[in-house]
Motif scaffolding. Structure first.
Motif, mmCIF file in Angstrom:
data_model
loop_
_atom_site.group_PDB
_atom_site.id
_atom_site.type_symbol
_atom_site.label_atom_id
_atom_site.label_comp_id
_atom_site.label_asym_id
_atom_site.label_seq_id
_atom_site.Cartn_x
_atom_site.Cartn_y
_atom_site.Cartn_z
ATOM 1 N N LEU A 230 44.246 35.496 41.547
ATOM 2 C CA LEU A 230 43.133 35.971 41.630
ATOM 3 C C LEU A 230 42.195 34.973 40.982
ATOM 4 O O LEU A 230 42.390 34.177 40.448
ATOM 5 N N PRO A 231 40.932 35.237 41.576
ATOM 6 C CA PRO A 231 39.701 34.408 40.688
ATOM 7 C C PRO A 231 39.701 34.598 39.074
ATOM 8 O O PRO A 231 40.104 35.805 38.619
ATOM 9 N N VAL A 232 39.686 33.777 38.385
ATOM 10 C CA VAL A 232 39.599 33.885 37.161
ATOM 11 C C VAL A 232 38.528 34.940 36.522
ATOM 12 O O VAL A 232 38.642 35.545 35.468
ATOM 13 N N GLY A 233 37.403 34.942 37.273
ATOM 14 C CA GLY A 233 36.349 35.871 37.029
ATOM 15 C C GLY A 233 36.748 37.460 36.746
ATOM 16 O O GLY A 233 36.007 38.229 36.333
ATOM 17 N N ILE A 234 37.724 37.679 37.729
ATOM 18 C CA ILE A 234 38.159 38.926 37.736
ATOM 19 C C ILE A 234 38.867 39.243 36.641
ATOM 20 O O ILE A 234 38.662 40.533 36.038
ATOM 21 N N ILE A 235 39.571 38.580 35.969
ATOM 22 C CA ILE A 235 40.492 38.712 34.799
ATOM 23 C C ILE A 235 39.249 38.777 33.716
ATOM 24 O O ILE A 235 39.630 39.800 32.844
ATOM 25 N N TRP B 109 33.349 32.467 45.978
ATOM 26 C CA TRP B 109 33.050 31.578 44.727
ATOM 27 C C TRP B 109 32.364 32.256 43.794
ATOM 28 O O TRP B 109 32.440 32.143 42.369
ATOM 29 N N GLY B 110 31.580 33.446 44.136
ATOM 30 C CA GLY B 110 30.714 34.188 43.416
ATOM 31 C C GLY B 110 31.583 35.038 42.226
ATOM 32 O O GLY B 110 31.130 35.566 41.235
ATOM 33 N N ALA B 111 33.058 35.268 42.599
ATOM 34 C CA ALA B 111 33.772 36.008 41.726
ATOM 35 C C ALA B 111 34.102 34.994 40.409
ATOM 36 O O ALA B 111 34.701 35.777 39.551
ATOM 37 N N GLY B 112 33.793 33.884 40.509
ATOM 38 C CA GLY B 112 34.182 32.983 39.273
ATOM 39 C C GLY B 112 35.574 32.569 39.556
ATOM 40 O O GLY B 112 36.491 33.141 39.185
ATOM 41 N N SER B 113 35.709 31.390 40.277
ATOM 42 C CA SER B 113 36.933 30.987 40.551
ATOM 43 C C SER B 113 37.244 29.214 40.023
ATOM 44 O O SER B 113 36.349 28.403 40.442
ATOM 45 N N SER C 215 32.210 26.581 39.327
ATOM 46 C CA SER C 215 33.181 27.682 39.329
ATOM 47 C C SER C 215 32.668 28.841 39.711
ATOM 48 O O SER C 215 33.414 29.684 40.036
ATOM 49 N N GLY C 216 31.163 29.269 39.962
ATOM 50 C CA GLY C 216 30.836 30.222 40.149
ATOM 51 C C GLY C 216 30.562 30.947 38.750
ATOM 52 O O GLY C 216 30.817 30.632 37.683
ATOM 53 N N PRO C 217 30.062 32.346 38.676
ATOM 54 C CA PRO C 217 29.735 32.915 37.478
ATOM 55 C C PRO C 217 31.129 33.468 36.960
ATOM 56 O O PRO C 217 31.533 34.157 37.381
ATOM 57 N N ILE C 218 31.287 32.975 35.707
ATOM 58 C CA ILE C 218 32.761 33.491 34.964
ATOM 59 C C ILE C 218 32.215 34.219 33.956
ATOM 60 O O ILE C 218 31.584 33.740 33.144
ATOM 61 N N ALA C 219 32.353 35.547 34.112
ATOM 62 C CA ALA C 219 31.512 36.797 33.114
ATOM 63 C C ALA C 219 32.415 36.742 32.078
ATOM 64 O O ALA C 219 33.614 36.541 31.898
ATOM 65 N N PHE C 220 31.509 37.195 30.991
ATOM 66 C CA PHE C 220 32.066 38.114 29.605
ATOM 67 C C PHE C 220 32.603 37.123 28.654
ATOM 68 O O PHE C 220 32.661 37.270 27.366
ATOM 69 N N ILE C 221 32.680 35.832 28.990
ATOM 70 C CA ILE C 221 33.264 34.715 28.044
ATOM 71 C C ILE C 221 32.181 34.416 26.792
ATOM 72 O O ILE C 221 32.495 34.360 25.699
ATOM 73 N N SER C 222 31.296 34.409 27.370
ATOM 74 C CA SER C 222 29.977 33.889 26.415
ATOM 75 C C SER C 222 29.760 35.140 25.596
ATOM 76 O O SER C 222 28.939 35.075 24.757
ATOM 77 N N ALA D 139 43.530 31.055 29.079
ATOM 78 C CA ALA D 139 44.430 31.989 29.236
ATOM 79 C C ALA D 139 44.104 33.069 30.574
ATOM 80 O O ALA D 139 45.110 33.594 31.050
ATOM 81 N N ALA D 140 42.692 33.400 30.632
ATOM 82 C CA ALA D 140 42.430 34.281 31.619
ATOM 83 C C ALA D 140 42.911 33.651 33.059
ATOM 84 O O ALA D 140 43.420 34.081 34.095
ATOM 85 N N ASP D 141 42.774 32.304 33.090
ATOM 86 C CA ASP D 141 42.928 31.653 34.414
ATOM 87 C C ASP D 141 44.696 31.583 34.663
ATOM 88 O O ASP D 141 45.066 31.759 35.564
#
Length: 345
Positions: free
Chosen positions: A319-324, A195-199, A268-275, A306-308
């Motif tokens: 993959l979790p969306v956070g990885i992308i 969950w922490g990967a952002g999914s 969804s967990g932390p989804i990085a870098f979009i912000s 798009a990342a998801d």
């Protein structure tokens, strides 16, 4: 005209809203791109559908298997990507405008890590409900914001100092989060790590509705504060001379920005870098002098969706969306640091 730029003014009762024509056109184009991307995401999967079937299912013209696939299985994920992406885009826009720094991202300055810490405590120690998860993420994010603000305060808060302090606090919270996962039960730790990967896997309509309602209220708050926020980009003294209650507006912006990030993190967990990325792309598309909220929201929604889509359908394995978003955002962060360094040489 407004300093050579075409401006649309909408008046209703005693409320007047001024919109730049270019920003309106950019938002309309982004909305069309978001709609096309959403239809593509609803079409694609192990059971392929046509665009006509998707539109028919959304308008109530399909029943049975096609309706279930589109509305019950795929649409919650697409809706979550759109709503959460918009929330992250606005959150990043708030902090980048308030701190007048393109690196002012809730993930970089520690607020996302604080929300993640609060959510982890609820997951691993309390095994709480979704609403308790939202509360834990919000408390964790707000507590982190207070700590970062206090540590960065020295005759006021400068954006660069707050970012440096936030990076340090984020690193410490990252270590704490790793320790919490390592000390937890194996099954719970594996679930928390995934969950922490952002999914967006497993996002339900309940999470979309509850999270969307919270985000709608917070977006309304951010919109109400957008005009004084833009005035504060000229400096606190200049904003105060125009009647802006700087301290009150800054508090409202911090609460809105942190709460938007916390709501997304809880679902969804932390989804990085979009912000980090969305506000800067939006500013360049709209060609505005400062950060604007509406284009940032549309860009954030488009990037998250798009990342998801890439994470689910283009990668060799889902993959979790956070990885992308980390892969794409990391490259953007490197480019941004390089250009900022060249600008100050």
């Amino acid at each position: 005209m407004d300093f050579g730029r075409r401006v649309l003014t909408l008046r209703r009762w005693r409320i007047a809203v001024r919109l730049e024509w270019r920003a309106v056109i950019v938002c309309a184009a982004l909305a069309l791109a978001v709609a096309c991307m959403a239809v593509l995401a609803l079409m694609t999967g192990s059971y392929q559908l046509s665009a006509g079937q998707v539109v028919s299912a959304l308008t109530g013209g399909e029943t049975g298997l096609v309706h279930d696939i589109v509305v019950e299985w795929r649409l919650p994920r697409v809706a979550a990507a759109l709503v959460f992406g918009a929330a992250l885009g606005v959150s990043g826009a708030v902090f980048q405008s308030m701190l007048r720094n393109p690196l002012a991202d809730p993930g970089i300055i520690g607020f996302s890590q604080g929300s993640y810490t609060g959510a982890l405590i609820v997951i691993l120690l309390i095994n709480g409900t979704y609403m308790q998860l939202v509360g834990g993420a919000l408390l964790g994010g707000m507590a982190t914001a207070i700590v970062v603000y206090v540590l960065a305060y020295r005759r006021g808060v400068q954006g660069f100092r707050l970012i440096i302090v936030g990076v340090g606090v984020s690193a410490m919270l990252g270590s704490l989060n790793t320790w919490l996962i390592l000390e937890a039960d194996l099954k719970a730790a594996m679930a928390a790590a995934a969950w922490g990967a952002g999914s967006l896997n497993g996002v339900s309509w309940d999470q979309v509705v509850i999270g969307g309602a919270c985000i709608a209220v917070l977006l309304l708050l951010a919109a109400m504060l957008s005009r004084p926020m833009r005035q504060m980009e000229l400096g606190d003294d200049a904003a105060a001379s125009q009647g802006v209650r700087v301290s009150l507006v800054r508090l409202g912006l911090v609460v809105a920005g942190v709460a938007l990030t916390a709501t997304v993190t809880a679902a969804s967990g932390p989804i990085a870098f979009i912000s980090l990325v969305a506000p800067q792309i939006a500013r360049r598309l709209a060609r505005t002098a400062g950060i604007t909220l509406a284009p940032a929201a549309f860009v954030g929604a488009l990037l998250c969706l798009a990342a998801d889509y890439i994470a689910q359908h283009i990668a060799p394995t889902p993959l979790p969306v956070g990885i992308i978003t980390v892969m794409l955002g990391g490259g953007y962060l490197g480019w941004l640091l390089f250009t900022e360094a060249r600008r100050h040489l």
